[in-house]
Design a protein around this motif. Structure first.
Motif, mmCIF file in Angstrom:
data_model
loop_
_atom_site.group_PDB
_atom_site.id
_atom_site.type_symbol
_atom_site.label_atom_id
_atom_site.label_comp_id
_atom_site.label_asym_id
_atom_site.label_seq_id
_atom_site.Cartn_x
_atom_site.Cartn_y
_atom_site.Cartn_z
ATOM 1 N N PRO A 30 -59.273 -59.253 -46.579
ATOM 2 C CA PRO A 30 -57.973 -59.114 -45.937
ATOM 3 C C PRO A 30 -58.411 -58.808 -44.711
ATOM 4 C CG PRO A 30 -58.164 -57.515 -48.186
ATOM 5 C CD PRO A 30 -59.351 -58.377 -47.838
ATOM 6 N N ILE A 31 -57.295 -59.204 -43.525
ATOM 7 C CA ILE A 31 -57.619 -59.043 -42.091
ATOM 8 C C ILE A 31 -56.569 -57.919 -41.856
ATOM 9 C CG2 ILE A 31 -57.627 -59.886 -40.101
ATOM 10 C CD1 ILE A 31 -58.690 -62.466 -41.286
ATOM 11 N N ARG A 32 -57.014 -56.897 -41.228
ATOM 12 C CA ARG A 32 -56.201 -56.060 -40.545
ATOM 13 C C ARG A 32 -56.239 -56.127 -38.771
ATOM 14 N NH1 ARG A 32 -55.560 -49.682 -41.739
ATOM 15 N NH2 ARG A 32 -53.242 -50.022 -42.421
ATOM 16 N N ILE A 33 -55.382 -56.262 -38.077
ATOM 17 C CA ILE A 33 -55.433 -56.281 -36.674
ATOM 18 C C ILE A 33 -54.973 -54.889 -36.139
ATOM 19 C CG2 ILE A 33 -54.904 -57.564 -34.543
ATOM 20 C CD1 ILE A 33 -54.646 -60.000 -36.550
ATOM 21 N N LEU A 34 -55.660 -54.054 -35.563
ATOM 22 C CA LEU A 34 -55.129 -52.953 -34.817
ATOM 23 C C LEU A 34 -54.893 -52.992 -33.353
ATOM 24 C CD1 LEU A 34 -57.300 -50.475 -37.092
ATOM 25 C CD2 LEU A 34 -55.055 -51.206 -37.475
ATOM 26 N N SER A 35 -54.038 -53.086 -32.757
ATOM 27 C CA SER A 35 -53.798 -53.093 -31.338
ATOM 28 C C SER A 35 -52.694 -52.130 -30.749
ATOM 29 C CB SER A 35 -53.368 -54.581 -31.057
ATOM 30 O OG SER A 35 -52.023 -54.782 -31.523
ATOM 31 N N VAL A 36 -53.589 -51.440 -29.687
ATOM 32 C CA VAL A 36 -52.835 -50.366 -28.994
ATOM 33 C C VAL A 36 -51.957 -51.003 -27.904
ATOM 34 C CG1 VAL A 36 -53.224 -48.180 -27.501
ATOM 35 C CG2 VAL A 36 -54.740 -48.662 -29.345
ATOM 36 N N ASN A 69 -51.047 -44.222 -25.553
ATOM 37 C CA ASN A 69 -50.923 -42.922 -24.871
ATOM 38 C C ASN A 69 -50.072 -41.947 -25.941
ATOM 39 O OD1 ASN A 69 -51.379 -40.539 -23.270
ATOM 40 N ND2 ASN A 69 -50.184 -41.178 -21.736
ATOM 41 N N PRO A 70 -50.334 -41.660 -27.325
ATOM 42 C CA PRO A 70 -49.409 -41.141 -28.190
ATOM 43 C C PRO A 70 -49.087 -39.744 -27.890
ATOM 44 C CG PRO A 70 -51.592 -41.497 -29.079
ATOM 45 C CD PRO A 70 -51.577 -42.288 -27.986
ATOM 46 N N GLU A 83 -55.819 -42.321 -28.192
ATOM 47 C CA GLU A 83 -55.588 -43.672 -28.698
ATOM 48 C C GLU A 83 -56.745 -43.959 -29.771
ATOM 49 O OE1 GLU A 83 -53.584 -45.729 -24.719
ATOM 50 O OE2 GLU A 83 -55.654 -45.939 -25.179
ATOM 51 N N ASP A 84 -57.764 -43.438 -29.532
ATOM 52 C CA ASP A 84 -59.240 -43.594 -30.166
ATOM 53 C C ASP A 84 -58.929 -42.924 -31.640
ATOM 54 O OD1 ASP A 84 -61.802 -44.406 -30.578
ATOM 55 O OD2 ASP A 84 -62.686 -42.486 -30.193
ATOM 56 N N GLU A 85 -58.247 -41.754 -31.646
ATOM 57 C CA GLU A 85 -58.193 -40.910 -32.692
ATOM 58 C C GLU A 85 -57.180 -41.525 -33.650
ATOM 59 O OE1 GLU A 85 -59.154 -38.207 -35.245
ATOM 60 O OE2 GLU A 85 -59.962 -38.198 -33.188
ATOM 61 N N ALA A 86 -56.036 -42.086 -32.949
ATOM 62 C CA ALA A 86 -54.918 -42.993 -33.653
ATOM 63 C C ALA A 86 -55.568 -44.138 -34.276
ATOM 64 C CB ALA A 86 -53.949 -43.191 -32.777
ATOM 65 N N VAL A 87 -56.456 -44.801 -33.730
ATOM 66 C CA VAL A 87 -56.810 -46.000 -34.244
ATOM 67 C C VAL A 87 -57.846 -45.642 -35.495
ATOM 68 C CG1 VAL A 87 -58.384 -47.825 -33.850
ATOM 69 C CG2 VAL A 87 -56.685 -47.443 -32.369
#
Length: 183
Positions: A30-36, A69-70, A83-87
């Motif tokens: 399965p592929i998951r794409i995480l984009s900020v 910038n959450p 952002e790093d933490e969210a990913v």
């Protein structure tokens, strides 16, 4: 992580253009794409959805958008860290993680197909591609990524990078299956 860290990193352009997996059976992770990034334009989303739909013929695909910038930090470093933490909160320990980065390994379409094929042999349960925000990836992602690639020698806006990525993933599967690429 682990011993498979350098898969797909030592490509030899002189080997020609054939993919080593072409028309062979490949384990479809399965592929998951995480984009900020900010909300996508309707036009871009339509194009991304078109390629994701084509890609779903070969494997399951998840397109995950992460708000930039959450924590509304004023400081650039704090923004990247948030952002790093969210990913990182969305990545499992058994994911094979590919970070898209302008300083990453320069690969072509055949090599992208090999990356997808190789990932199926790592024991991972999912292939995760990560596209960073406006200031790039944070330290945790850089340490966690199994592989870092660039899609172009040009610096791409994260939305354009996403479109190029889904198109190349679809192209990769047509290469792996020995099928004609349909636009």
């Amino acid at each position: 992580m682990g011993t498979a860290l350098h898969l797909c990193v030592s490509f030899n352009p002189a080997q020609g253009r054939k993919c080593k997996y072409e028309a062979q059976s490949v384990r479809a992770l399965p592929i998951r794409i995480l984009s900020v990034g900010k909300k996508r334009s309707r036009g871009l989303q339509l194009m991304v959805d078109e390629y994701v739909d084509k890609l779903r013929y070969y494997c399951s695909v998840e397109d995950v958008q992460i708000r930039p910038n959450p924590q509304n930090a004023r400081d650039q470093r704090a923004q990247v860290d948030a952002e790093d933490e969210a990913v990182m909160n969305l990545i499992r320990s058994d994911d094979w993680v590919v970070m898209l980065d302008e300083r990453g390994q320069d690969i072509g379409s055949e090599q992208m197909a090999e990356l997808v094929g190789d990932a199926g042999n790592t024991g991972a349960s999912r292939l995760s591609f990560c596209i960073g925000g406006p200031y790039g990836h944070g330290r945790k992602m850089r340490e966690r990524a199994n592989l870092s690639i660039k899609l172009s020698s040009l610096v791409l806006n994260h939305q354009i990078a996403l479109l190029v990525l889904v198109e190349q993933l679809y192209r990769s599967w047509t290469i792996l299956k020995g099928q004609k690429y349909h636009h």
